[in-house]
Design an enzyme around this catalytic site. Sequence first.
Site, mmCIF file in Angstrom:
data_model
loop_
_atom_site.group_PDB
_atom_site.id
_atom_site.type_symbol
_atom_site.label_atom_id
_atom_site.label_comp_id
_atom_site.label_asym_id
_atom_site.label_seq_id
_atom_site.Cartn_x
_atom_site.Cartn_y
_atom_site.Cartn_z
ATOM 1 N N HIS A 151 0.879 -1.187 0.007
ATOM 2 C CA HIS A 151 -0.071 -0.035 0.007
ATOM 3 C C HIS A 151 0.771 1.318 0.075
ATOM 4 O O HIS A 151 0.364 2.383 0.080
ATOM 5 C CB HIS A 151 -0.893 -0.086 1.094
ATOM 6 C CG HIS A 151 -1.978 -1.106 1.316
ATOM 7 N ND1 HIS A 151 -2.234 -1.859 2.285
ATOM 8 C CD2 HIS A 151 -2.733 -1.680 0.119
ATOM 9 C CE1 HIS A 151 -3.259 -2.694 1.969
ATOM 10 N NE2 HIS A 151 -3.601 -2.599 0.637
ATOM 11 N N ASN A 152 1.999 0.957 -0.039
ATOM 12 C CA ASN A 152 3.194 2.333 -0.066
ATOM 13 C C ASN A 152 3.267 2.762 -1.422
ATOM 14 O O ASN A 152 3.853 2.049 -2.332
ATOM 15 C CB ASN A 152 4.329 1.484 0.650
ATOM 16 C CG ASN A 152 5.428 2.665 0.658
ATOM 17 O OD1 ASN A 152 5.410 3.668 -0.148
ATOM 18 N ND2 ASN A 152 6.326 2.734 1.721
ATOM 19 N N ALA A 153 2.906 4.051 -1.591
ATOM 20 C CA ALA A 153 2.709 4.523 -2.861
ATOM 21 C C ALA A 153 4.364 4.860 -3.321
ATOM 22 O O ALA A 153 4.800 4.863 -4.630
ATOM 23 C CB ALA A 153 2.041 5.989 -2.752
ATOM 24 N N ASP A 200 10.439 -7.244 1.086
ATOM 25 C CA ASP A 200 10.360 -6.937 2.620
ATOM 26 C C ASP A 200 11.674 -6.546 2.722
ATOM 27 O O ASP A 200 12.574 -7.106 2.179
ATOM 28 C CB ASP A 200 9.989 -8.384 3.398
ATOM 29 C CG ASP A 200 9.928 -8.105 4.972
ATOM 30 O OD1 ASP A 200 8.904 -7.185 5.180
ATOM 31 O OD2 ASP A 200 10.583 -8.469 5.741
ATOM 32 N N PHE A 248 13.018 7.845 1.905
ATOM 33 C CA PHE A 248 11.931 7.524 3.261
ATOM 34 C C PHE A 248 12.579 6.629 4.059
ATOM 35 O O PHE A 248 14.022 6.091 4.014
ATOM 36 C CB PHE A 248 10.660 7.108 2.669
ATOM 37 C CG PHE A 248 10.478 5.877 1.690
ATOM 38 C CD1 PHE A 248 10.424 4.707 2.377
ATOM 39 C CD2 PHE A 248 10.828 6.135 0.456
ATOM 40 C CE1 PHE A 248 10.261 3.561 1.420
ATOM 41 C CE2 PHE A 248 10.694 5.049 -0.424
ATOM 42 C CZ PHE A 248 10.830 3.744 -0.110
ATOM 43 N N TYR A 299 14.772 4.846 6.727
ATOM 44 C CA TYR A 299 16.292 5.186 7.359
ATOM 45 C C TYR A 299 17.043 5.823 6.343
ATOM 46 O O TYR A 299 18.293 6.153 6.538
ATOM 47 C CB TYR A 299 16.753 3.824 7.760
ATOM 48 C CG TYR A 299 16.058 3.148 8.879
ATOM 49 C CD1 TYR A 299 16.125 3.296 10.427
ATOM 50 C CD2 TYR A 299 15.072 2.226 8.657
ATOM 51 C CE1 TYR A 299 15.388 2.748 11.297
ATOM 52 C CE2 TYR A 299 14.276 1.479 9.541
ATOM 53 C CZ TYR A 299 14.659 2.082 10.992
ATOM 54 O OH TYR A 299 13.786 1.288 12.026
ATOM 55 N N LYS A 321 19.621 6.829 -6.367
ATOM 56 C CA LYS A 321 19.448 5.815 -5.580
ATOM 57 C C LYS A 321 18.894 4.607 -6.445
ATOM 58 O O LYS A 321 19.252 3.358 -5.780
ATOM 59 C CB LYS A 321 18.342 6.125 -4.536
ATOM 60 C CG LYS A 321 18.107 5.285 -3.565
ATOM 61 C CD LYS A 321 17.085 5.772 -2.567
ATOM 62 C CE LYS A 321 16.458 4.618 -1.766
ATOM 63 N NZ LYS A 321 15.224 5.163 -1.017
ATOM 64 N N HIS A 333 19.294 -1.646 -2.274
ATOM 65 C CA HIS A 333 19.053 -2.915 -1.890
ATOM 66 C C HIS A 333 17.634 -3.517 -2.870
ATOM 67 O O HIS A 333 17.866 -4.629 -3.252
ATOM 68 C CB HIS A 333 18.720 -2.984 -0.541
ATOM 69 C CG HIS A 333 17.581 -2.227 -0.008
ATOM 70 N ND1 HIS A 333 17.744 -0.779 -0.256
ATOM 71 C CD2 HIS A 333 16.501 -2.301 0.768
ATOM 72 C CE1 HIS A 333 16.641 -0.172 0.330
ATOM 73 N NE2 HIS A 333 15.951 -1.070 1.089
ATOM 74 N N ARG A 334 16.945 -2.588 -3.204
ATOM 75 C CA ARG A 334 15.653 -2.902 -3.509
ATOM 76 C C ARG A 334 15.735 -3.243 -5.197
ATOM 77 O O ARG A 334 15.408 -3.984 -5.819
ATOM 78 C CB ARG A 334 14.540 -1.903 -3.645
ATOM 79 C CG ARG A 334 13.017 -2.451 -3.878
ATOM 80 C CD ARG A 334 12.001 -1.456 -3.450
ATOM 81 N NE ARG A 334 11.770 -1.483 -2.070
ATOM 82 C CZ ARG A 334 12.129 -0.830 -1.130
ATOM 83 N NH1 ARG A 334 12.473 0.504 -1.636
ATOM 84 N NH2 ARG A 334 11.841 -0.798 0.035
#
Length: 198
Positions: A10-12, A69, A152, A154, A175, A180-181
Site C-alpha cells: 500500500h506504499n505509494a 520485505d 523515506f 532510514y 538511488k 537494495h531494492r
Amino acid sequence: MSRTLVLASHNANKLVELRAVLEPLIPGIELVGYDGPEPVEDGLSFEANALLKARAAAAHTGLPALADDSGIAVEVLGGSPGIFSARWGGHARDDRANVKLLLEQLSDIAEEHRAAGFVCAAALVTPEGHEVCELGVWQGSLLTEAVGENGFGYDPIFMPEGERRSAAEMRPEEKNLVSHRTRAFTQLAPAIAELLGE
C-alpha cells in the site's frame, strides 16, 4: 499474455520506485498497486515475509504478484532492526520514531563500528503457486544524525559505501541505480521476464 503484475504494497513511494527500476529491465511491464488486505507478517526472515505478502496479493487479485520485505540490518546490533525495521520505534510505522530510536541506541558507538546494510527480499508469486525470491543488500554505515530530504525510512541516516552523502541526499534516479531494492528486483527480473514469455 497480460503484462500486468500487482505490487503487494500500500506504499505509494515503493510503487513509484519499483516502476522506475523494472520498466527499463522489462519494457511494457505494467505494475499496479494493491488495495486488498495485508497479511500478518509473521515470517522470521525477509524472504518469508516477502513471500507471505506476494501470496496474499496473488490470491486476492488473481494476478502475478511482486512483493518485497526490506529493512536495515546494523552490524553492532546483531542484524537488528532487521525484519522489525518498520516498527522499531513503535507500532505506528513512524519513520521519524524509528530513526530517532536507532540513533539513540547507537549514540555511544564509534564511527568505525556503525556498519549497516539495507536488505531487500524480492518475491514473485503467481496465482498458480510458482514462487521465486531473491535477496539484495546495499552496504554502508549509519550517520549520527539525519541528513537529506529525499527517500523515506532510514535513508536520512544511511551513508552507502563509497558515498559522502546519505541515501536521502541522493536523487531518486541515483538511488534507483544502486539500492537494495534495485539489486533484489534486478536479480528477480529474469524470472519475471520468463513469466511474461520473453
